[in-house]
Design a protein around this motif. Structure first.
Motif, PDB file in Angstrom:
ATOM      1  N   ARG A  33      15.435  34.573  26.612  1.00 58.36           N
ATOM      2  CA  ARG A  33      15.228  33.521  27.622  1.00 58.36           C
ATOM      3  C   ARG A  33      15.330  34.096  29.033  1.00 58.36           C
ATOM      4  O   ARG A  33      14.546  33.747  29.917  1.00 58.36           O
ATOM      5  CB  ARG A  33      16.223  32.378  27.425  1.00 58.36           C
ATOM      6  CG  ARG A  33      15.847  31.450  26.284  1.00 58.36           C
ATOM      7  CD  ARG A  33      16.682  30.181  26.265  1.00 58.36           C
ATOM      8  NE  ARG A  33      18.092  30.415  25.998  1.00 58.36           N
ATOM      9  CZ  ARG A  33      18.614  30.519  24.776  1.00 58.36           C
ATOM     10  NH1 ARG A  33      17.855  30.416  23.705  1.00 58.36           N
ATOM     11  NH2 ARG A  33      19.905  30.720  24.627  1.00 58.36           N
ATOM     12  N   VAL A  34      16.267  35.001  29.253  1.00 56.88           N
ATOM     13  CA  VAL A  34      16.431  35.633  30.568  1.00 56.88           C
ATOM     14  C   VAL A  34      15.215  36.506  30.874  1.00 56.88           C
ATOM     15  O   VAL A  34      14.682  36.478  31.988  1.00 56.88           O
ATOM     16  CB  VAL A  34      17.734  36.465  30.628  1.00 56.88           C
ATOM     17  CG1 VAL A  34      17.820  37.259  31.927  1.00 56.88           C
ATOM     18  CG2 VAL A  34      18.948  35.566  30.452  1.00 56.88           C
ATOM     19  N   ILE A  35      14.761  37.269  29.887  1.00 53.35           N
ATOM     20  CA  ILE A  35      13.593  38.134  30.077  1.00 53.35           C
ATOM     21  C   ILE A  35      12.354  37.297  30.373  1.00 53.35           C
ATOM     22  O   ILE A  35      11.573  37.619  31.289  1.00 53.35           O
ATOM     23  CB  ILE A  35      13.375  39.030  28.840  1.00 53.35           C
ATOM     24  CG1 ILE A  35      14.516  40.037  28.709  1.00 53.35           C
ATOM     25  CG2 ILE A  35      12.027  39.742  28.909  1.00 53.35           C
ATOM     26  CD1 ILE A  35      14.536  40.773  27.388  1.00 53.35           C
ATOM     27  N   VAL A  42       8.291  37.051  38.175  1.00 54.17           N
ATOM     28  CA  VAL A  42       7.454  38.184  38.599  1.00 54.17           C
ATOM     29  C   VAL A  42       5.993  37.745  38.679  1.00 54.17           C
ATOM     30  O   VAL A  42       5.304  38.036  39.666  1.00 54.17           O
ATOM     31  CB  VAL A  42       7.614  39.392  37.646  1.00 54.17           C
ATOM     32  CG1 VAL A  42       6.545  40.442  37.897  1.00 54.17           C
ATOM     33  CG2 VAL A  42       8.999  40.001  37.775  1.00 54.17           C
ATOM     34  N   ASP A  43       5.528  37.044  37.658  1.00 58.64           N
ATOM     35  CA  ASP A  43       4.139  36.567  37.658  1.00 58.64           C
ATOM     36  C   ASP A  43       3.857  35.719  38.895  1.00 58.64           C
ATOM     37  O   ASP A  43       2.846  35.905  39.581  1.00 58.64           O
ATOM     38  CB  ASP A  43       3.847  35.733  36.405  1.00 58.64           C
ATOM     39  CG  ASP A  43       3.873  36.543  35.126  1.00 58.64           C
ATOM     40  OD1 ASP A  43       3.975  37.782  35.188  1.00 58.64           O
ATOM     41  OD2 ASP A  43       3.803  35.916  34.046  1.00 58.64           O
ATOM     42  N   ILE A  55      14.014  37.368  43.939  1.00 62.19           N
ATOM     43  CA  ILE A  55      15.155  38.059  44.549  1.00 62.19           C
ATOM     44  C   ILE A  55      16.387  37.154  44.566  1.00 62.19           C
ATOM     45  O   ILE A  55      17.514  37.608  44.372  1.00 62.19           O
ATOM     46  CB  ILE A  55      14.811  38.548  45.968  1.00 62.19           C
ATOM     47  CG1 ILE A  55      13.644  39.544  45.907  1.00 62.19           C
ATOM     48  CG2 ILE A  55      16.018  39.152  46.659  1.00 62.19           C
ATOM     49  CD1 ILE A  55      13.880  40.773  45.047  1.00 62.19           C
ATOM     50  N   SER A  56      16.175  35.863  44.764  1.00 61.56           N
ATOM     51  CA  SER A  56      17.295  34.920  44.740  1.00 61.56           C
ATOM     52  C   SER A  56      17.964  34.908  43.366  1.00 61.56           C
ATOM     53  O   SER A  56      19.190  34.895  43.261  1.00 61.56           O
ATOM     54  CB  SER A  56      16.797  33.518  45.096  1.00 61.56           C
ATOM     55  OG  SER A  56      17.829  32.578  44.956  1.00 61.56           O
ATOM     56  N   ARG A  57      17.156  34.925  42.322  1.00 61.12           N
ATOM     57  CA  ARG A  57      17.693  34.890  40.942  1.00 61.12           C
ATOM     58  C   ARG A  57      18.256  36.244  40.519  1.00 61.12           C
ATOM     59  O   ARG A  57      19.206  36.325  39.761  1.00 61.12           O
ATOM     60  CB  ARG A  57      16.580  34.456  39.983  1.00 61.12           C
ATOM     61  CG  ARG A  57      17.001  34.371  38.546  1.00 61.12           C
ATOM     62  CD  ARG A  57      17.937  33.185  38.318  1.00 61.12           C
ATOM     63  NE  ARG A  57      18.178  32.996  36.904  1.00 61.12           N
ATOM     64  CZ  ARG A  57      19.318  33.306  36.308  1.00 61.12           C
ATOM     65  NH1 ARG A  57      20.332  33.787  36.992  1.00 61.12           N
ATOM     66  NH2 ARG A  57      19.451  33.105  35.017  1.00 61.12           N
ATOM     67  N   HIS A  58      17.641  37.333  40.996  1.00 65.59           N
ATOM     68  CA  HIS A  58      18.048  38.701  40.629  1.00 65.59           C
ATOM     69  C   HIS A  58      18.230  39.533  41.908  1.00 65.59           C
ATOM     70  O   HIS A  58      17.401  40.399  42.218  1.00 65.59           O
ATOM     71  CB  HIS A  58      16.991  39.346  39.721  1.00 65.59           C
ATOM     72  CG  HIS A  58      16.718  38.575  38.473  1.00 65.59           C
ATOM     73  ND1 HIS A  58      17.559  38.604  37.389  1.00 65.59           N
ATOM     74  CD2 HIS A  58      15.700  37.726  38.142  1.00 65.59           C
ATOM     75  CE1 HIS A  58      17.071  37.824  36.435  1.00 65.59           C
ATOM     76  NE2 HIS A  58      15.949  37.279  36.876  1.00 65.59           N
ATOM     77  N   PRO A  59      19.306  39.298  42.671  1.00 68.71           N
ATOM     78  CA  PRO A  59      19.467  39.953  43.975  1.00 68.71           C
ATOM     79  C   PRO A  59      19.550  41.475  43.911  1.00 68.71           C
ATOM     80  O   PRO A  59      19.207  42.157  44.879  1.00 68.71           O
ATOM     81  CB  PRO A  59      20.757  39.354  44.535  1.00 68.71           C
ATOM     82  CG  PRO A  59      21.436  38.688  43.393  1.00 68.71           C
ATOM     83  CD  PRO A  59      20.396  38.378  42.365  1.00 68.71           C
ATOM     84  N   GLY A  60      19.939  42.030  42.798  1.00 74.52           N
ATOM     85  CA  GLY A  60      20.009  43.488  42.667  1.00 74.52           C
ATOM     86  C   GLY A  60      18.655  44.162  42.818  1.00 74.52           C
ATOM     87  O   GLY A  60      18.573  45.352  43.135  1.00 74.52           O
TER      88      GLY A  60
END
Length: 117
Positions: A33-35, A42-43, A55-60
Protein backbone atom coordinates in the motif's frame (compact mmCIF):
# COMPACT_ATOMS: atom_id res chain seq x y z
CA UNK A 1 18.71 -38.19 -2.77
CA UNK A 2 21.93 -36.35 -3.65
CA UNK A 3 20.24 -34.72 -6.66
CA UNK A 4 17.46 -33.40 -4.42
CA UNK A 5 19.97 -31.92 -1.96
CA UNK A 6 21.95 -30.27 -4.77
CA UNK A 7 18.78 -28.88 -6.30
CA UNK A 8 17.71 -27.41 -2.97
CA UNK A 9 21.10 -25.80 -2.38
CA UNK A 10 21.17 -24.36 -5.90
CA UNK A 11 17.75 -22.73 -5.38
CA UNK A 12 18.49 -21.41 -1.90
CA UNK A 13 19.19 -17.69 -1.85
CA UNK A 14 21.00 -15.88 0.94
CA UNK A 15 19.20 -13.11 2.81
CA UNK A 16 19.17 -10.04 0.60
CA UNK A 17 19.66 -7.88 3.68
CA UNK A 18 21.28 -9.14 6.83
CA UNK A 19 18.75 -9.63 9.60
CA UNK A 20 15.70 -9.15 7.38
CA UNK A 21 13.19 -11.88 6.65
CA UNK A 22 10.61 -12.33 3.94
CA UNK A 23 7.42 -10.48 4.84
CA UNK A 24 4.28 -12.37 5.78
CA UNK A 25 1.29 -11.86 3.43
CA UNK A 26 -0.15 -9.28 5.86
CA UNK A 27 3.15 -7.41 6.18
CA UNK A 28 3.61 -7.49 2.41
CA UNK A 29 0.12 -6.05 1.89
CA UNK A 30 0.91 -3.17 4.26
CA UNK A 31 4.18 -2.37 2.50
CA UNK A 32 2.55 -2.70 -0.94
CA UNK A 33 0.00 0.00 0.00
CA UNK A 34 2.87 2.39 0.80
CA UNK A 35 4.65 1.53 -2.46
CA UNK A 36 1.47 2.00 -4.50
CA UNK A 37 0.82 5.38 -2.84
CA UNK A 38 4.42 6.44 -3.51
CA UNK A 39 4.16 5.61 -7.22
CA UNK A 40 0.77 7.35 -7.48
CA UNK A 41 2.40 10.50 -6.07
CA UNK A 42 5.37 10.13 -8.45
CA UNK A 43 3.01 9.69 -11.41
CA UNK A 44 1.10 12.84 -10.48
CA UNK A 45 4.33 14.81 -9.99
CA UNK A 46 5.61 13.75 -13.40
CA UNK A 47 2.41 14.86 -15.15
CA UNK A 48 1.91 18.13 -13.24
CA UNK A 49 5.53 19.05 -12.49
CA UNK A 50 4.51 19.66 -8.87
CA UNK A 51 6.38 17.47 -6.38
CA UNK A 52 4.98 19.11 -3.24
CA UNK A 53 2.58 16.26 -2.36
CA UNK A 54 5.35 13.68 -2.89
CA UNK A 55 7.90 15.62 -0.83
CA UNK A 56 5.31 16.36 1.87
CA UNK A 57 4.56 12.63 2.24
CA UNK A 58 8.22 11.53 1.87
CA UNK A 59 10.38 14.48 3.05
CA UNK A 60 13.60 12.45 2.91
CA UNK A 61 13.40 12.60 -0.89
CA UNK A 62 14.17 16.33 -0.78
CA UNK A 63 17.75 15.81 0.34
CA UNK A 64 20.78 13.81 -0.65
CA UNK A 65 20.12 13.63 -4.39
CA UNK A 66 22.74 11.55 -6.23
CA UNK A 67 21.67 11.41 -9.87
CA UNK A 68 24.58 9.24 -10.96
CA UNK A 69 23.52 6.58 -8.43
CA UNK A 70 19.74 7.07 -8.82
CA UNK A 71 19.28 8.19 -5.21
CA UNK A 72 16.47 10.64 -4.39
CA UNK A 73 16.06 11.71 -8.02
CA UNK A 74 12.28 12.00 -7.93
CA UNK A 75 12.25 15.82 -8.22
CA UNK A 76 14.69 15.77 -11.14
CA UNK A 77 12.80 12.93 -12.85
CA UNK A 78 9.49 14.77 -12.40
CA UNK A 79 10.97 17.90 -13.99
CA UNK A 80 12.36 15.92 -16.95
CA UNK A 81 9.15 13.95 -17.49
CA UNK A 82 6.92 17.02 -17.10
CA UNK A 83 8.91 18.74 -19.86
CA UNK A 84 7.64 16.02 -22.24
CA UNK A 85 4.07 17.34 -21.73
CA UNK A 86 2.64 13.92 -20.98
CA UNK A 87 -1.01 13.66 -20.01
CA UNK A 88 -0.61 10.41 -18.13
CA UNK A 89 2.16 8.37 -16.57
CA UNK A 90 1.65 4.81 -15.36
CA UNK A 91 3.86 2.49 -13.39
CA UNK A 92 3.24 -1.24 -13.28
CA UNK A 93 5.18 -2.18 -10.16
CA UNK A 94 4.93 -5.91 -10.73
CA UNK A 95 5.23 -6.01 -14.51
CA UNK A 96 8.50 -7.92 -14.55
CA UNK A 97 8.38 -9.77 -11.24
CA UNK A 98 6.53 -9.64 -7.92
CA UNK A 99 7.76 -7.01 -5.49
CA UNK A 100 10.02 -8.70 -2.97
CA UNK A 101 9.34 -7.39 0.55
CA UNK A 102 11.52 -8.02 3.60
CA UNK A 103 11.02 -6.84 7.18
CA UNK A 104 13.09 -6.43 10.32
CA UNK A 105 11.48 -5.17 13.51
CA UNK A 106 9.63 -2.02 12.37
CA UNK A 107 11.69 -1.54 9.18
CA UNK A 108 10.87 -2.81 5.70
CA UNK A 109 12.77 -3.07 2.43
CA UNK A 110 11.29 -3.78 -0.97
CA UNK A 111 12.82 -4.67 -4.31
CA UNK A 112 10.72 -3.24 -7.15
CA UNK A 113 11.38 -3.89 -10.85
CA UNK A 114 8.72 -1.69 -12.45
CA UNK A 115 7.63 -0.77 -15.96
CA UNK A 116 7.01 2.93 -16.60
CA UNK A 117 4.66 3.83 -19.48
Amino acid sequence: MILLAMSTVACAQPDPLAGYRAASPEERATVMRVIEEYYALVDRAEVTGDTSALISRHPGLAKGQQRERGINIETWTAEQTHALNLREVRVDIESYEPVRVYVKDTAAAAFVHALFT
